[in-house]
Scaffold this motif. Structure first.
Motif, PDB file in Angstrom:
ATOM      1  N   PHE A  33      15.286 -63.445 -34.557  1.00 54.70           N
ATOM      2  CA  PHE A  33      15.573 -62.353 -33.626  1.00 54.70           C
ATOM      3  C   PHE A  33      16.701 -62.751 -32.679  1.00 54.70           C
ATOM      4  N   ALA A  34      16.624 -63.966 -32.133  1.00 61.27           N
ATOM      5  CA  ALA A  34      17.660 -64.423 -31.208  1.00 61.27           C
ATOM      6  C   ALA A  34      19.005 -64.565 -31.918  1.00 61.27           C
ATOM      7  N   ASP A  35      18.988 -65.037 -33.167  1.00 59.26           N
ATOM      8  CA  ASP A  35      20.228 -65.146 -33.932  1.00 59.26           C
ATOM      9  C   ASP A  35      20.843 -63.771 -34.172  1.00 59.26           C
ATOM     10  N   ALA A  36      19.995 -62.786 -34.434  1.00 58.74           N
ATOM     11  CA  ALA A  36      20.503 -61.433 -34.684  1.00 58.74           C
ATOM     12  C   ALA A  36      21.209 -60.867 -33.461  1.00 58.74           C
ATOM     13  N   TYR A  37      20.779 -61.280 -32.265  1.00 54.72           N
ATOM     14  CA  TYR A  37      21.394 -60.818 -31.022  1.00 54.72           C
ATOM     15  C   TYR A  37      22.367 -61.846 -30.438  1.00 54.72           C
ATOM     16  N   HIS A  38      22.656 -62.900 -31.226  1.00 54.80           N
ATOM     17  CA  HIS A  38      23.615 -63.942 -30.802  1.00 54.80           C
ATOM     18  C   HIS A  38      23.250 -64.505 -29.431  1.00 54.80           C
ATOM     19  N   ASP A  39      21.961 -64.770 -29.255  1.00 55.62           N
ATOM     20  CA  ASP A  39      21.476 -65.282 -27.972  1.00 55.62           C
ATOM     21  C   ASP A  39      20.456 -66.398 -28.237  1.00 55.62           C
TER      22      ASP A  39
ATOM     23  N   GLY B 278       8.246 -56.872 -32.137  1.00 54.12           N
ATOM     24  CA  GLY B 278       9.375 -56.781 -33.064  1.00 54.12           C
ATOM     25  C   GLY B 278      10.248 -55.569 -32.828  1.00 54.12           C
ATOM     26  N   LEU B 279       9.758 -54.590 -32.072  1.00 53.58           N
ATOM     27  CA  LEU B 279      10.541 -53.391 -31.759  1.00 53.58           C
ATOM     28  C   LEU B 279      11.396 -53.561 -30.506  1.00 53.58           C
ATOM     29  N   SER B 280      11.365 -54.735 -29.908  1.00 54.75           N
ATOM     30  CA  SER B 280      12.108 -54.975 -28.663  1.00 54.75           C
ATOM     31  C   SER B 280      13.608 -54.732 -28.870  1.00 54.75           C
ATOM     32  N   PRO B 281      14.244 -54.025 -27.938  1.00 46.86           N
ATOM     33  CA  PRO B 281      15.680 -53.747 -28.081  1.00 46.86           C
ATOM     34  C   PRO B 281      16.568 -54.897 -27.632  1.00 46.86           C
TER      35      PRO B 281
ATOM     36  N   LEU C 262      11.687 -59.015 -25.519  1.00 47.68           N
ATOM     37  CA  LEU C 262      10.771 -59.787 -26.344  1.00 47.68           C
ATOM     38  C   LEU C 262      10.023 -60.836 -25.507  1.00 47.68           C
ATOM     39  N   VAL C 263      10.664 -61.357 -24.471  1.00 47.38           N
ATOM     40  CA  VAL C 263      10.009 -62.313 -23.573  1.00 47.38           C
ATOM     41  C   VAL C 263       8.758 -61.688 -22.949  1.00 47.38           C
ATOM     42  N   ALA C 264       8.896 -60.448 -22.489  1.00 42.29           N
ATOM     43  CA  ALA C 264       7.770 -59.769 -21.855  1.00 42.29           C
ATOM     44  C   ALA C 264       6.634 -59.529 -22.854  1.00 42.29           C
TER      45      ALA C 264
ATOM     46  N   LEU D 209      10.715 -66.774 -46.420  1.00 46.25           N
ATOM     47  CA  LEU D 209      11.130 -65.967 -47.571  1.00 46.25           C
ATOM     48  C   LEU D 209      11.335 -64.503 -47.201  1.00 46.25           C
ATOM     49  N   LEU D 210      10.653 -64.039 -46.146  1.00 43.53           N
ATOM     50  CA  LEU D 210      10.761 -62.643 -45.744  1.00 43.53           C
ATOM     51  C   LEU D 210      12.012 -62.363 -44.931  1.00 43.53           C
ATOM     52  N   VAL D 211      12.375 -63.331 -44.049  1.00 39.37           N
ATOM     53  CA  VAL D 211      13.520 -63.129 -43.157  1.00 39.37           C
ATOM     54  C   VAL D 211      14.787 -62.964 -43.987  1.00 39.37           C
ATOM     55  N   GLY D 212      15.512 -61.929 -43.719  1.00 33.40           N
ATOM     56  CA  GLY D 212      16.734 -61.637 -44.464  1.00 33.40           C
ATOM     57  C   GLY D 212      16.514 -60.641 -45.582  1.00 33.40           C
ATOM     58  N   ARG D 213      15.273 -60.510 -46.024  1.00 28.28           N
ATOM     59  CA  ARG D 213      14.963 -59.560 -47.095  1.00 28.28           C
ATOM     60  C   ARG D 213      14.365 -58.264 -46.554  1.00 28.28           C
ATOM     61  N   LEU D 214      13.735 -58.348 -45.392  1.00 27.50           N
ATOM     62  CA  LEU D 214      13.120 -57.181 -44.763  1.00 27.50           C
ATOM     63  C   LEU D 214      13.617 -57.068 -43.336  1.00 27.50           C
ATOM     64  N   PRO D 215      13.643 -55.856 -42.775  1.00 33.27           N
ATOM     65  CA  PRO D 215      14.012 -55.716 -41.359  1.00 33.27           C
ATOM     66  C   PRO D 215      13.064 -56.528 -40.475  1.00 33.27           C
ATOM     67  N   LEU D 216      13.592 -57.080 -39.393  1.00 33.93           N
ATOM     68  CA  LEU D 216      12.779 -57.914 -38.517  1.00 33.93           C
ATOM     69  C   LEU D 216      11.549 -57.196 -37.954  1.00 33.93           C
TER      70      LEU D 216
END
Length: 423
Positions: free
Chosen positions: A263-269, A319-322, A327-329, A382-389
């Protein structure tokens, strides 16, 4: 001071005779477990210059430690800490020292490190299960036992946060192999201090166990209580459900750590990872302390169902955090239910097991959690990258929610009477 006249509180737990000495010794030894994993990976990587070898050695160590945990706990139940724990701690400390020497110089054999890691993992002394069994003896008042277990769970979690930080500081001034040596020294010192505690002298071993049924457990068929393994398969629904929920919680949390990184990689953080995991641990510590302070009236199995469901739903929704800091909260909210759920699972194990099998019953809960965590981490990769987070977050939380639903449904069933019929 009589426990019966003491208001239930954490201070009352620690004021109990021999509690501080025994608990402090166990925590000192268990700090080794917070340091050893990172120390082993760093030391193996430095000695072999291979991440693959480092990962393999760590996996071998973890598998041997987790899979043989009930067996080691069974030896404690049978022979007592003085006769069984000391040899385990000695062998474990010597093997960690051997790993420290083997990784102190470049070019170490990966095969040798793997063999030493398997042997060390197989000898890991079950200090956590032993301490949880001792709580039942040190704190005989059931009003305080919930607080004692909550305190134990929160302290153990904090050790696994503190341990890597200490390794990080240590490698700034010394080689990673020194971390392995320090882990060996901690577990040996803590184990010696634990078995020298007066609380251990009153240990009820299998040979001294009463012949009657385990507490809180009806006789399902016949007049003699079934062995623990048979109760796991047939007659111990409470213990089975505690183990199932613990395994599902381990799956959820093990996968959550990896998903947070993605998740953090997807947001470059990438800096957000530390904040999310810290919020999860902080929420767990707060939840555990609050949970232990409340005199609950609902049954432990009912509490376990609601705690597991709340944890799973919170982490699934995260997982729905914008944004990573939302996500911290959510992680903090989900963490509020982690330590209480594990505490309740350990309480159920203690209630379902007799004096001769309490350590092993607690070890099954612990083993289920660790095995679930390790297996889910591998599957989630195996799931990461194949399915939405968001889908990944929901999937990894599904087992713990389903285990909660199953526990809730079964906890409402009436207990069987002495003839095996439900009343």
């Amino acid at each position: 001071m009589s426990l019966s006249s003491t208001a239930p509180s954490y201070a009352a737990v620690l004021r109990t005779r021999h509690a501080c000495r025994t608990f402090g010794a166990a925590l000192l030894g268990r700090l080794s477990y917070g340091m050893v994993s990172l120390s082993l990976v760093l030391a193996t990587k430095e000695a072999t210059h291979s991440y693959a070898v480092a990962g393999t050695v760590m996996a071998l160590f973890g598998l041997a430690s987790v899979l043989l945990s009930p067996t080691r706990a069974g030896l404690i139940d049978r022979y007592g800490p003085r006769r069984a724990l000391l040899p385990m701690a000695a062998a474990y400390a010597l093997l960690l020292t051997g790993l420290a020497f083997a990784t102190a110089w470049p070019g170490a054999s990966g095969v040798l490190l793997g063999v030493l890691a398997v042997l060390a993992g197989a000898c890991t002394p079950p200090l956590g299960p032993v301490m949880r069994t001792l709580w039942s003896d040190v704190v005989p008042d059931r009003r305080l036992l919930q607080r004692a277990y909550s305190l134990d769970t929160v302290a153990e979690e904090l050790l696994f946060v503190t341990g890597p930080l200490l390794v990080g500081l240590l490698v700034q001034v010394a080689a990673p192999s020194v971390g392995l040596a320090a882990s060996a020294a901690l577990v040996w010192t803590g184990s010696l201090a634990l078995i020298s505690s007066p609380a251990v002298r009153g240990w009820v071993g299998r040979r001294k166990a009463p012949a009657g049924p385990a507490p809180s457990e009806g006789l399902v068929s016949g007049l003699q209580p079934a062995p623990l393994r048979r109760r796991l398969l047939r007659g111990g629904p409470g213990l089975r459900q505690a183990i199932a929920v613990s395994a599902a919680a381990g799956m959820c949390l093990g996968a959550f750590d990896l998903l947070v990184i993605a998740f953090a990689d997807a947001y470059h953080d990438p800096e957000a990872v530390a904040w999310v995991l810290a919020a999860l641990s902080g929420g767990s510590a707060i939840g555990g302390l609050v949970y232990g302070a409340v005199p609950w009236r609902a049954s432990s199995r009912l509490r376990l169902a609601f705690l597991a469901a709340a944890m799973g739903l919170a982490l699934a929704t995260s997982g729905l955090s914008p944004h990573p800091y939302v996500l911290v909260a959510w992680a903090a909210l989900g963490g509020l239910f982690v330590a209480p759920a594990l505490t309740t699972a350990y309480l159920i194990a203690d209630e379902c097991a007799g004096p001769a099998t309490r350590t092993k019953a607690g070890a099954w809960v612990n083993t289920a959690f660790n095995a679930g965590s390790a297996g889910a981490t591998a599957a989630t990769g195996l799931l990461v990258g194949r399915l939405p987070l968001p889908v990944c977050f929901a999937l990894v939380a599904t087992p713990v929610v389903l285990s909660a639903v199953t526990t809730l449904r079964r906890s409402r069933r009436p207990a069987p009477n002495l003839t095996g019929q439900y009343t």
